[in-house]
Write a protein that holds these residues in place. Structure first.
Motif, PDB file in Angstrom:
ATOM      1  N   GLU A 174      -8.309  -1.177   6.334  1.00  0.00           N
ATOM      2  CA  GLU A 174      -7.052  -1.657   6.903  1.00  0.00           C
ATOM      3  C   GLU A 174      -7.156  -3.032   7.553  1.00  0.00           C
ATOM      4  OE1 GLU A 174      -4.001  -0.403   6.754  1.00  0.00           O
ATOM      5  OE2 GLU A 174      -4.766   1.167   5.423  1.00  0.00           O
ATOM      6  N   LEU A 175      -8.311  -3.368   8.113  1.00  0.00           N
ATOM      7  CA  LEU A 175      -8.412  -4.566   8.947  1.00  0.00           C
ATOM      8  C   LEU A 175      -9.133  -5.750   8.301  1.00  0.00           C
ATOM      9  CD1 LEU A 175      -9.276  -2.874  12.371  1.00  0.00           C
ATOM     10  CD2 LEU A 175      -7.025  -3.429  11.434  1.00  0.00           C
ATOM     11  N   LEU A 232      -7.375  -8.845   6.736  1.00  0.00           N
ATOM     12  CA  LEU A 232      -6.663  -9.788   7.603  1.00  0.00           C
ATOM     13  C   LEU A 232      -7.599 -10.813   8.236  1.00  0.00           C
ATOM     14  CD1 LEU A 232      -4.121  -7.526   9.543  1.00  0.00           C
ATOM     15  CD2 LEU A 232      -3.646  -9.134   7.689  1.00  0.00           C
ATOM     16  N   GLU A 283       0.311  -8.180  13.338  1.00  0.00           N
ATOM     17  CA  GLU A 283       0.087  -7.254  12.228  1.00  0.00           C
ATOM     18  C   GLU A 283      -1.237  -6.517  12.414  1.00  0.00           C
ATOM     19  OE1 GLU A 283      -0.353  -7.119   7.334  1.00  0.00           O
ATOM     20  OE2 GLU A 283       0.122  -9.017   8.350  1.00  0.00           O
ATOM     21  N   PHE A 284      -2.255  -7.234  12.871  1.00  0.00           N
ATOM     22  CA  PHE A 284      -3.558  -6.610  13.107  1.00  0.00           C
ATOM     23  C   PHE A 284      -3.419  -5.487  14.134  1.00  0.00           C
ATOM     24  CE2 PHE A 284      -7.855  -6.130  14.606  1.00  0.00           C
ATOM     25  CZ  PHE A 284      -8.656  -6.443  13.521  1.00  0.00           C
ATOM     26  N   ASP A 340      -0.755  -3.791  14.884  1.00  0.00           N
ATOM     27  CA  ASP A 340       0.015  -2.685  14.299  1.00  0.00           C
ATOM     28  C   ASP A 340      -0.888  -1.800  13.430  1.00  0.00           C
ATOM     29  OD1 ASP A 340       2.321  -3.508  15.512  1.00  0.00           O
ATOM     30  OD2 ASP A 340       3.115  -4.562  13.761  1.00  0.00           O
ATOM     31  N   ARG A 341      -1.796  -2.423  12.702  1.00  0.00           N
ATOM     32  CA  ARG A 341      -2.690  -1.648  11.841  1.00  0.00           C
ATOM     33  C   ARG A 341      -3.676  -0.817  12.663  1.00  0.00           C
ATOM     34  NH1 ARG A 341      -4.260  -5.020   6.326  1.00  0.00           N
ATOM     35  NH2 ARG A 341      -2.164  -5.771   5.852  1.00  0.00           N
ATOM     36  N   GLU A 370      -3.034   0.397  15.582  1.00  0.00           N
ATOM     37  CA  GLU A 370      -2.213   1.490  16.100  1.00  0.00           C
ATOM     38  C   GLU A 370      -1.988   2.559  15.032  1.00  0.00           C
ATOM     39  OE1 GLU A 370      -0.016   3.779  18.684  1.00  0.00           O
ATOM     40  OE2 GLU A 370      -1.206   1.990  19.131  1.00  0.00           O
ATOM     41  N   ALA A 371      -1.764   2.119  13.784  1.00  0.00           N
ATOM     42  CA  ALA A 371      -1.536   3.071  12.697  1.00  0.00           C
ATOM     43  C   ALA A 371      -2.771   3.926  12.441  1.00  0.00           C
ATOM     44  CB  ALA A 371      -1.139   2.317  11.429  1.00  0.00           C
ATOM     45  N   ILE A 372      -3.943   3.327  12.501  1.00  0.00           N
ATOM     46  CA  ILE A 372      -5.188   4.084  12.331  1.00  0.00           C
ATOM     47  C   ILE A 372      -5.331   5.103  13.447  1.00  0.00           C
ATOM     48  CG2 ILE A 372      -7.705   3.953  12.227  1.00  0.00           C
ATOM     49  CD1 ILE A 372      -7.397   1.105  11.154  1.00  0.00           C
ATOM     50  N   LYS A 389      -3.116   7.978  12.789  1.00  0.00           N
ATOM     51  CA  LYS A 389      -3.566   8.753  11.628  1.00  0.00           C
ATOM     52  C   LYS A 389      -4.624   9.782  12.009  1.00  0.00           C
ATOM     53  CE  LYS A 389      -6.053   8.217   7.246  1.00  0.00           C
ATOM     54  NZ  LYS A 389      -6.670   7.249   6.286  1.00  0.00           N
TER      55      LYS A 389
END
Length: 244
Positions: free
Chosen positions: A178-179, A182, A211-212, A214-215, A217-219, A222
């Motif tokens: 995910e990271l 970027l 965006e970084f 947000d990703r 946070e999404a991880i 999850k």
């Protein structure tokens, strides 16, 4: 009594001669241009500074506040650097390493360092592993109820170790997937504690941080409560500004 000059960092652009910053020993922070490079400094009241939490935070705060003032591209200098005269800087840094300094500034222009540290509870992970693997749980529980050979103990231990490693790699790979895309550069450092399973620094564009974040946070969402994330979205780029 002044013992010399305490140095914080180097910037490629000119800055106000005096900034509204408080440095080591509560001294005002100044800037000066040495052979085309702008140095941030204050008067040193000690010949050697103890690497205490307070001093380390002060050193870092000066750099972060300067970056917040709009001077985003910098090469942070290591903590505790005290010089007697600027000739020392010229002879040992700016003249022999001028091209390297310029290359580092070019790499850091428009970019910032962020970091992610991931910590988990190994006991909780072990219980989750055993809950998901009934055969392994039975073998592990059997260790408490009977005498087992050394070979059996080692075999079960390796199975548990391999199972935890796979769970750890699953988490780490999620961050990489995910990271990493970027980032201009990624440095994976050694974990700092036994509970830390991942410790990485990323060099990203300034405008990519939202965006970084947000990703990250999404991880976190999850995986739920499996681990804790320490995300530092603003720091001087120590990892990517190594001169030597």
């Amino acid at each position: 009594m002044d013992c010399g000059l305490y140095l914080y960092g180097i910037f490629p652009d000119s800055m106000p001669e005096q900034l509204a910053l408080e440095g080591m020993d509560k001294q005002p922070v100044y800037s000066t241009i040495i052979e085309g490079f702008t140095f941030l400094y204050s008067s040193a009241k000690q010949e050697k500074y103890l690497a205490s939490r307070r001093n380390l935070i002060c050193h870092e705060r000066v750099l972060e506040q300067a970056m917040n003032e709009g001077f985003r591209t910098l090469l942070p200098l290591r903590f505790g650097m005290v010089i007697k005269t600027w000739e020392t800087v010229i002879e040992q840094l700016t003249r022999p390493h001028q091209d390297k300094l310029k290359d580092l500034f070019a790499k850091l222009a428009g970019r910032r360092e962020v970091s992610v540290k991931v910590l988990w509870d190994s006991k909780s992970e072990l219980q989750a592993l055993l809950s998901a693997n009934k055969d392994l749980k039975q073998k592990r529980d059997a260790m408490e109820g009977k005498t087992m050979s050394m070979e059996e103990v080692i075999d079960i231990g390796q199975m548990i170790e391999n199972g935890l490693l796979l769970r750890k790699q699953e988490v780490i790979q999620a961050f990489r997937d995910e990271l990493n895309s970027l980032a201009k550069e990624v440095v994976e450092n050694d974990p700092m504690t036994e509970e830390m399973i991942y410790n990485a620094a990323y060099l990203i564009s300034w405008d990519a941080e939202a965006e970084f974040s947000d990703r990250v946070e999404a991880i976190d969402q999850k995986f739920g409560d499996r681990f804790r994330i320490r995300y530092n979205n603003f720091t001087a780029p120590y990892t990517f500004a190594q001169l030597f």
